[in-house]
Design an enzyme around this catalytic site. Structure first.
Site, PDB file in Angstrom:
ATOM      1  N   ILE B 143     -62.369 -33.898 -55.342  1.00 20.15           N
ATOM      2  CA  ILE B 143     -61.911 -33.156 -56.521  1.00 20.15           C
ATOM      3  C   ILE B 143     -62.789 -33.489 -57.729  1.00 20.15           C
ATOM      4  O   ILE B 143     -62.828 -32.729 -58.682  1.00 20.15           O
ATOM      5  CB  ILE B 143     -60.431 -33.441 -56.864  1.00 20.15           C
ATOM      6  CG1 ILE B 143     -60.198 -34.888 -57.284  1.00 20.15           C
ATOM      7  CG2 ILE B 143     -59.524 -33.071 -55.716  1.00 20.15           C
ATOM      8  CD1 ILE B 143     -58.831 -35.134 -57.912  1.00 20.15           C
ATOM      9  N   ASP B 144     -63.507 -34.619 -57.671  1.00 19.22           N
ATOM     10  CA  ASP B 144     -64.341 -35.025 -58.803  1.00 19.22           C
ATOM     11  C   ASP B 144     -65.584 -34.148 -58.968  1.00 19.22           C
ATOM     12  O   ASP B 144     -66.201 -34.150 -60.031  1.00 19.22           O
ATOM     13  CB  ASP B 144     -64.780 -36.485 -58.647  1.00 19.22           C
ATOM     14  CG  ASP B 144     -63.625 -37.451 -58.767  1.00 19.22           C
ATOM     15  OD1 ASP B 144     -62.639 -37.090 -59.431  1.00 19.22           O
ATOM     16  OD2 ASP B 144     -63.705 -38.547 -58.198  1.00 19.22           O
ATOM     17  N   GLN B 309     -52.705 -33.405 -59.417  1.00 24.18           N
ATOM     18  CA  GLN B 309     -53.976 -32.664 -59.481  1.00 24.18           C
ATOM     19  C   GLN B 309     -54.602 -32.447 -58.109  1.00 24.18           C
ATOM     20  O   GLN B 309     -55.321 -31.490 -57.889  1.00 24.18           O
ATOM     21  CB  GLN B 309     -54.975 -33.429 -60.362  1.00 24.18           C
ATOM     22  CG  GLN B 309     -54.526 -33.519 -61.801  1.00 24.18           C
ATOM     23  CD  GLN B 309     -55.293 -34.574 -62.576  1.00 24.18           C
ATOM     24  OE1 GLN B 309     -56.319 -34.302 -63.169  1.00 24.18           O
ATOM     25  NE2 GLN B 309     -54.803 -35.792 -62.559  1.00 24.18           N
ATOM     26  N   ARG B 310     -54.353 -33.369 -57.198  1.00 25.68           N
ATOM     27  CA  ARG B 310     -54.973 -33.226 -55.883  1.00 25.68           C
ATOM     28  C   ARG B 310     -53.978 -32.837 -54.800  1.00 25.68           C
ATOM     29  O   ARG B 310     -54.376 -32.477 -53.702  1.00 25.68           O
ATOM     30  CB  ARG B 310     -55.677 -34.533 -55.488  1.00 25.68           C
ATOM     31  CG  ARG B 310     -54.747 -35.701 -55.237  1.00 25.68           C
ATOM     32  CD  ARG B 310     -55.516 -37.003 -55.037  1.00 25.68           C
ATOM     33  NE  ARG B 310     -54.675 -38.034 -54.466  1.00 25.68           N
ATOM     34  CZ  ARG B 310     -54.983 -39.322 -54.452  1.00 25.68           C
ATOM     35  NH1 ARG B 310     -56.117 -39.727 -54.989  1.00 25.68           N
ATOM     36  NH2 ARG B 310     -54.188 -40.198 -53.903  1.00 25.68           N
TER      37      ARG B 310
END
Lengths: 406, 406
Positions: B143-144, B309-310
């Protein structure tokens, strides 16, 4: 001859995903009355930032807004008119009447929770006392789901859907990278939203949340730690839902008990939202007390869902949207009928297996400044939520995404 | 004659909304090879909890899983096989080979970020050194969005969509009840996900976030406070996006600088997620330094989006889902082709106005243990994100919900 004048609509307290549905439901009903030449309402005014806008004569004219705009607005979360946390006293209410008189306002609609309904009640009573001809209706709204009389409230279903989907995902995350995870959910006095954390659990699995703590059950550090130890020893992981308003047997919020610096808002309430402190304190407690006992490398994490629960776009419950719209419509219908100078709309569930809601006019004092709590039968062992709550809440939240696991 | 044996797939590091798409893409490609009697793969094994499962011979047989199950699994967030944060050293890798030899494993697929690709690289190199015939492919995931060579990575689009929708809603919330709101977004070294906070801003409005702080720009308390004061003075409110990994000019994370007790994970990284501490510290900073100056009743709140978020279900980007599936497929295609004993799949954007991705095989060392950063041109004044970033990220995230305001 019916009362004739202008109408003001305000949105108070914390925003929700569907409070604009109630606004639009009221606007459509008022526009319909104008179109039918009923001679009751001339202008439809939105109070910009609720009572704070009223005392400053700050209104947004809604009379001629077109349906495309209004439908988009209805599907937008948060309070489009702006909200306020002011709690009017007598002097403040006097300024409200002055503005109403100046604007020839004869109908007032106020969407909000129990604090806001009390504001509506005070204004209605002062109007009656002062001989000012005003019809004031409260439109129910609160993600907390804690209004009396109502089966549930507009806003709850969408926030509950967010919480359920968040826990469904975080349960999968916790299964992938096992540890102890604490999620803090909004709810100062009522645990409905925290209870919604269980709605996505699949029967016959080890899905979490495995522990659920609500304000309706006194919180004890000792029991909490024993519960966590029991679940972690059995499953090798533990997902926990905690209401921000959990408190000890004396009624002292754990947030206050465990933290020195607290902030109070204008209503005299301790600030529980907009901070990750409670989650971090509980996380430290588990690390300190159970780390040695269970696992030296124990992963303990905490998330606080915060304002996303009421404002996240794209996650509203369709049932909640429709019901919120209808509540706005019903408030206008009863106000314009002229049988009562004030009231609130309550959603009553009909008995029977099919989900069906009746919309009834009630007195504002039946909901004002009162708090409904989770039925004790919904709480099991002080740390979980019964299947009966799922039967209650599932139709309000609607279908959840399908997930699959090995 | 092609190498023949069994295949192992593992999912490493933090889960994402689409890492199961990559798993299923790889499984389908391997099943196709088996069905075509290519005599390369016999069994398809999932490593239960990644490398930790491998050293314990803990595998889930995926060979005959049916498409209905696999499609449901693909649409489920988080790592269905289970993940691990173990970082194998030489002794650990030796145990991996022992398990592989016992299971006759000749193909290894490992979905993960830069740490995980490095694990994959070490295993591939040790296999070559020891003369163990193994083909090892890394499947990109994070996700980064911080893998080198790649235009972007599977997992980013869906997490970015969550962050964008969260900020869209919280901006409306902040407009309804004005104050200063700080939201902490995941991102230790790269600010892509925090930059995604701007994707829902509507041009020509005062939509927030009004300030965005990423790890690629040194953070200064003085500049931060001046920025907040400037925005608040102009708009009467301020919505702020902050990466968890913001640091001062010396590279010291603000989380460390501003907090005494920090915890380190097995990779030697400071714990930044799973705690609301950074948000609360920044919130206290604003209250203390600006409260007197701006407004005695200044509302300052902080939320930390955390694992939602993930892992949040029901918010994946369709583009991200399809691309993640394809990356799994491509890794198997290249591995079975047999031209290289190791590699990674990179997503390269084709030049031109239409969004189109090429999938290319690259060497693992091109991504292993390296971090891509936001291009400096995307960062404006050290506190905002340029429109060029929106052009870059919008096709990856897909359409956002329509909102309307007065």
């Amino acid at each position: 001859m019916p009362t004739s004048g202008n109408a003001v609509i305000g949105q108070s307290g914390g925003p929700t995903a569907v409070i604009n549905q109630s606004l639009v439901g009221a606007v459509y009903a008022l526009q319909a009355s104008i179109a039918a030449n009923e001679n009751k309402v001339s202008k439809i005014l939105g109070a910009h930032h609720a009572v704070a806008g009223i005392i400053n004569d700050d209104y947004i004219d809604l009379t001629d807004r077109d349906p495309d705009f209004l439908d988009r607005l209805a599907n937008t979360p948060s309070s489009a008119l702006g909200s306020s946390r002011d709690k009017p006293d007598a002097a403040y209410c006097q300024r409200i009447f002055e503005s109403f008189a100046k604007q020839d306002v004869r109908y007032f609609f106020y969407a909000g929770g129990n604090d806001s309904s009390d504001t509506c009640r005070i204004i209605a009573e002062m109007a009656a006392d002062q001989g000012y001809d005003l019809t004031a209706y409260h439109i129910p709204k609160t993600i907390d789901n804690d209004l009396m009389v109502n089966d549930h409230t507009p806003g709850f279903g969408s926030a509950a859907k967010f919480v359920a989907q968040a826990f469904m995902g975080d349960n999968l995350d916790n299964a992938a990278l096992p540890g102890i995870k604490i999620n803090v959910v909004m709810g100062r006095h009522a645990g409905f939203l925290t209870a919604a954390s269980v709605l996505g659990r699949r029967p016959g699995t080890d899905d979490g949340p495995h522990l659920v703590y609500v304000p309706e059950a006194d919180f004890s550090e000792e029991k909490f730690l024993a519960d966590v130890q029991r679940v972690y020893t059995k499953l090798g992981r533990c997902l926990i839902a905690v209401s921000e308003g959990i408190h000890d047997a004396d009624g002292t919020p754990m947030m206050v008990k465990l933290q020195e610096d607290v902030e109070q808002d204008a209503h005299g309430n301790v600030q529980l939202s907009g901070s990750g402190a409670l989650g971090d304190i509980l996380s430290d407690l588990v690390k300190t007390k159970l780390g040695q006992k269970l696992n030296q490398k124990l992963r303990v994490r905490a998330d606080t869902f915060g304002y996303l629960q009421r404002s996240f776009v794209g996650c509203a419950s369709e049932v909640d949207q429709a019901e919120a719209r209808r509540c706005g419509h019903e408030a206008v219908k009863h106000a314009l009928a002229g049988d009562h100078k004030s009231g609130s709309i309550a959603m009553i569930r009909q008995p029977g297996s099919d989900y069906k809601i009746d919309y009834q006019r009630i007195e504002i004092k039946q909901v004002a400044a009162l708090t409904k709590h989770l039925d004790p039968s919904y709480i099991t062992d002080g740390c979980d939520i019964a299947e009966s709550f799922v039967h209650y809440a599932a139709p309000i939240v609607g279908e959840l995404p399908v997930i699959e696991t090995f």
